[in-house]
Design an enzyme around this catalytic site. Structure first.
Site, short mmCIF file in Angstrom:
data_model
loop_
_atom_site.label_atom_id
_atom_site.label_comp_id
_atom_site.label_asym_id
_atom_site.label_seq_id
_atom_site.Cartn_x
_atom_site.Cartn_y
_atom_site.Cartn_z
N PHE A 11 31.15 7.27 99.41
CA PHE A 11 32.07 8.03 98.56
C PHE A 11 31.39 8.48 97.25
O PHE A 11 31.30 9.69 96.97
CB PHE A 11 33.28 7.12 98.29
CG PHE A 11 34.23 7.56 97.23
CD1 PHE A 11 34.68 8.87 97.17
CD2 PHE A 11 34.69 6.63 96.29
CE1 PHE A 11 35.59 9.26 96.18
CE2 PHE A 11 35.60 7.01 95.32
CZ PHE A 11 36.03 8.32 95.25
N ILE A 12 30.88 7.55 96.47
CA ILE A 12 30.34 7.92 95.16
C ILE A 12 28.94 8.53 95.32
O ILE A 12 28.61 9.53 94.68
CB ILE A 12 30.30 6.69 94.22
CG1 ILE A 12 31.71 6.13 94.04
CG2 ILE A 12 29.69 7.06 92.87
CD1 ILE A 12 31.77 4.78 93.34
N THR A 35 26.84 2.78 107.78
CA THR A 35 27.85 1.84 108.25
C THR A 35 29.13 2.65 108.49
O THR A 35 29.15 3.88 108.31
CB THR A 35 28.15 0.77 107.19
OG1 THR A 35 28.78 1.39 106.08
CG2 THR A 35 26.87 0.06 106.75
N LEU A 80 23.23 2.63 95.15
CA LEU A 80 24.68 2.55 95.39
C LEU A 80 25.03 1.87 96.70
O LEU A 80 26.20 1.55 96.93
CB LEU A 80 25.30 3.96 95.39
CG LEU A 80 25.25 4.72 94.08
CD1 LEU A 80 24.18 5.80 94.13
CD2 LEU A 80 26.60 5.34 93.75
N SER A 84 31.68 -2.44 100.13
CA SER A 84 32.43 -2.17 98.90
C SER A 84 33.93 -2.46 98.96
O SER A 84 34.62 -2.24 97.97
CB SER A 84 32.23 -0.70 98.50
OG SER A 84 32.92 0.14 99.41
N THR A 133 30.23 -2.68 89.48
CA THR A 133 31.69 -2.56 89.33
C THR A 133 32.20 -3.41 88.16
O THR A 133 31.56 -4.40 87.78
CB THR A 133 32.36 -3.03 90.64
OG1 THR A 133 33.74 -3.22 90.42
CG2 THR A 133 31.79 -4.35 91.13
N ASP A 134 33.37 -3.05 87.64
CA ASP A 134 34.00 -3.88 86.60
C ASP A 134 34.58 -5.17 87.19
O ASP A 134 34.94 -6.08 86.45
CB ASP A 134 35.10 -3.10 85.87
CG ASP A 134 36.25 -2.63 86.76
OD1 ASP A 134 36.16 -2.78 87.99
OD2 ASP A 134 37.25 -2.13 86.20
N GLU A 135 34.65 -5.24 88.54
CA GLU A 135 35.26 -6.43 89.16
C GLU A 135 34.43 -7.68 88.92
O GLU A 135 34.92 -8.80 89.08
CB GLU A 135 35.49 -6.20 90.66
CG GLU A 135 36.39 -5.01 90.89
CD GLU A 135 36.89 -4.86 92.33
OE1 GLU A 135 37.02 -5.87 93.01
OE2 GLU A 135 37.16 -3.72 92.73
N TYR A 158 33.54 -9.94 97.47
CA TYR A 158 32.92 -8.67 97.07
C TYR A 158 32.38 -8.75 95.64
O TYR A 158 31.20 -8.48 95.39
CB TYR A 158 33.93 -7.52 97.19
CG TYR A 158 33.51 -6.26 96.45
CD1 TYR A 158 32.38 -5.56 96.84
CD2 TYR A 158 34.23 -5.78 95.35
CE1 TYR A 158 31.98 -4.41 96.17
CE2 TYR A 158 33.84 -4.63 94.68
CZ TYR A 158 32.71 -3.95 95.08
OH TYR A 158 32.32 -2.81 94.41
N SER A 159 33.25 -9.12 94.69
CA SER A 159 32.81 -9.08 93.29
C SER A 159 31.74 -10.13 93.03
O SER A 159 30.83 -9.91 92.21
CB SER A 159 33.99 -9.21 92.33
OG SER A 159 34.75 -10.36 92.60
N LYS A 162 28.51 -8.61 94.14
CA LYS A 162 28.04 -7.59 93.18
C LYS A 162 27.53 -8.27 91.91
O LYS A 162 26.53 -7.85 91.32
CB LYS A 162 29.16 -6.60 92.85
CG LYS A 162 29.55 -5.66 93.96
CD LYS A 162 28.43 -4.72 94.41
CE LYS A 162 28.08 -3.67 93.38
NZ LYS A 162 27.12 -2.68 93.95
N PRO A 213 52.14 0.65 102.31
CA PRO A 213 52.17 -0.78 102.01
C PRO A 213 51.61 -1.10 100.62
O PRO A 213 50.46 -0.81 100.32
CB PRO A 213 51.27 -1.38 103.09
CG PRO A 213 50.35 -0.27 103.49
CD PRO A 213 51.04 1.02 103.22
N HIS A 293 44.31 -11.90 94.34
CA HIS A 293 44.35 -10.54 93.80
C HIS A 293 44.22 -10.53 92.27
O HIS A 293 45.09 -11.08 91.57
CB HIS A 293 45.68 -9.90 94.21
CG HIS A 293 45.65 -8.41 94.23
ND1 HIS A 293 46.72 -7.65 94.64
CD2 HIS A 293 44.69 -7.52 93.90
CE1 HIS A 293 46.41 -6.37 94.56
NE2 HIS A 293 45.18 -6.28 94.10
#
Ligand SMILES: NC(=O)c1ccc[n+]([C@@H]2O[C@H](COP(=O)([O-])OP(=O)(O)OC[C@H]3O[C@@H](n4cnc5c(N)ncnc54)[C@H](O)[C@@H]3O)[C@@H](O)[C@H]2O)c1
Length: 354
Positions: A11-12, A35, A80, A84, A133-135, A158-159, A162, A213, A293
């Site tokens: 995407f990015i 992928t 990148l 993700s 990422t900010d995550e 994920y985070s 990263k 959802p 979350h």
């Protein structure tokens, strides 16, 4: 100027490449494993340009990386390539460790080997730009913003992967002197985003009359940035960012998930006036929350603004409208990227805390 971009079919990365090819005279080598998230269709607008090259390779494959560095002799790397999607990381974390941690290490080792034998001006101007990422900072309460000094506190596989990659990049700079810059960005949205992420998933479901959802109460807050603005920030940091520094990038657009979905439903009502699904917001349904979350992310982007003069050009209203219109106009792209392996089903509840 020749830039090796990993994950350029995503995407990015594809936005960065389309900008470089159409707006500059930079040559781009796109290294991507392809992928499920990588789609060469996203490069169709530029793939016949002689300044664009594609190499299908895995960043975990040291031999392939060595060949690509040797063949193209890049002036910079923009990294990148990553797994993700948070929900996928809950379902299958190992792939995230493999690509995001092991793959980043292999790439750093290869880049250092290559950089260490460069000489003169070429060595001086080489950069390794790590896109993150900010995550990695974890979750915020009602107030406060992530700055470049916020301690790391990742909460998802994920985070965490990263965050590990950010630390490795930092270590390669401090230990070996590799000239690195790192950016940590908030949630992106815009054209060419794989329809497992919130905004494209909701647009496509709404168009087909499927439920929309929303996790939990829909009150989780994200700071949304239009992908074209992120790509411009990345180009600026690569060109003018200070070596060894990190830069936070954000959109100053804090929205709850529910606000985002209401917003895009209203745009769909307007852009598809004859739709039998109107009002699209009647399709909203609340589902079990994502395990662990994070409540709120928000970025203080004052450093990149002050040092490099970057500010986002799109408001959330203009960016969202443009994005909805793009998905309406590009249904064939969506159909082609959604192959047999992913049918917009719910992922990431495996192992959820009771
Ligand atoms: N999407 C966001 O909101 C966001 C926000 C901040 C930072 N980021 C970071 O930006 C980067 C790009 O994100 P995106 O949303 O474009 O991701 P994406 O999932 O759309 O694309 C990732 C790309 O990496 C490729 N890839 C995956 N594993 C690979 C491997 N082992 N070797 C080579 N290529 C591989 C995929 O084929 C795909 O083309 C990621 O590092 C992500 O962590 C994303």
């Amino acid at each position: 100027m020749k830039i090796l971009i990993t994950g350029g079919a995503g995407f990015i990365g594809s936005e960065v490449i389309r900008q470089y090819i159409t707006e500059t005279d930079v040559t781009v080598v796109n290294l991507d494993k392809l992928t499920y998230a990588g789609n060469l269709d996203s490069l169709a607008p530029v793939d016949s340009n002689p300044r664009y090259r594609f190499e299908q390779a895995d960043i975990c494959d040291a031999q392939a990386l060595r060949r690509v560095f040797g063949q193209y002799e890049p002036d910079a790397v923009m990294h990148l390539a990553a797994e993700s999607h948070v929900d996928r990381s809950i379902e299958g974390p190992s792939e995230f460790i493999q690509t995001n941690v092991v793959g980043t290490t292999v790439l750093l080792k290869t880049a250092r080997e290559y950089w260490s034998v460069l000489t003169g001006e070429r060595k001086g101007r080489f950069r390794f730009h790590h896109i993150s990422t900010d995550e990695v900072f974890g979750s915020l309460g009602e107030s406060g913003l992530f700055t470049e000094h916020t301690p790391y506190g990742p909460n998802s596989p994920y985070s965490a992967s990263k965050a590990a990659s950010d630390h490795l990049v930092r270590a390669w700079h401090h230990t070996y002197g590799l000239p690195v810059v790192t950016t940590n960005c908030s949630n992106n949205y815009g054209p060419y985003q794989f329809p497992e992420k919130l905004i494209p998933l909701m647009i496509l479901n709404a168009l087909e009359g499927r439920p929309l959802p929303i996790y939990g109460q829909g009150d989780n807050v994200r700071d949304w940035l239009y992908v074209g603005d992120h790509a411009r920030a990345l180009r600026l940091v690569l060109e003018r960012g200070r070596v060894g520094e990190t830069y936070n990038i954000g959109g100053h657009n804090e929205k709850t998930n529910l606000e985002v979905v209401h917003g895009l439903c209203a745009i769909l009502d307007e852009l598809v006036p004859g739709s039998p699904r109107r009002p699209h917001e009647s399709l909203i349904s609340f589902v079990q929350d994502r395990p662990g979350h994070d409540r709120r992310y928000a970025i203080d982007a004052s450093k990149i603004q002050r040092e490099l003069g970057w500010t986002p050009s799109q408001t959330f209203a203009s960016g969202l409208r443009h994005t909805v219109q793009w998905y309406l106009d590009n249904r064939h792209w969506c159909a082609r990227v959604l192959d047999g392996s992913y049918r917009r089903e719910r992922l990431g509840l495996v192992g959820a805390k009771p």
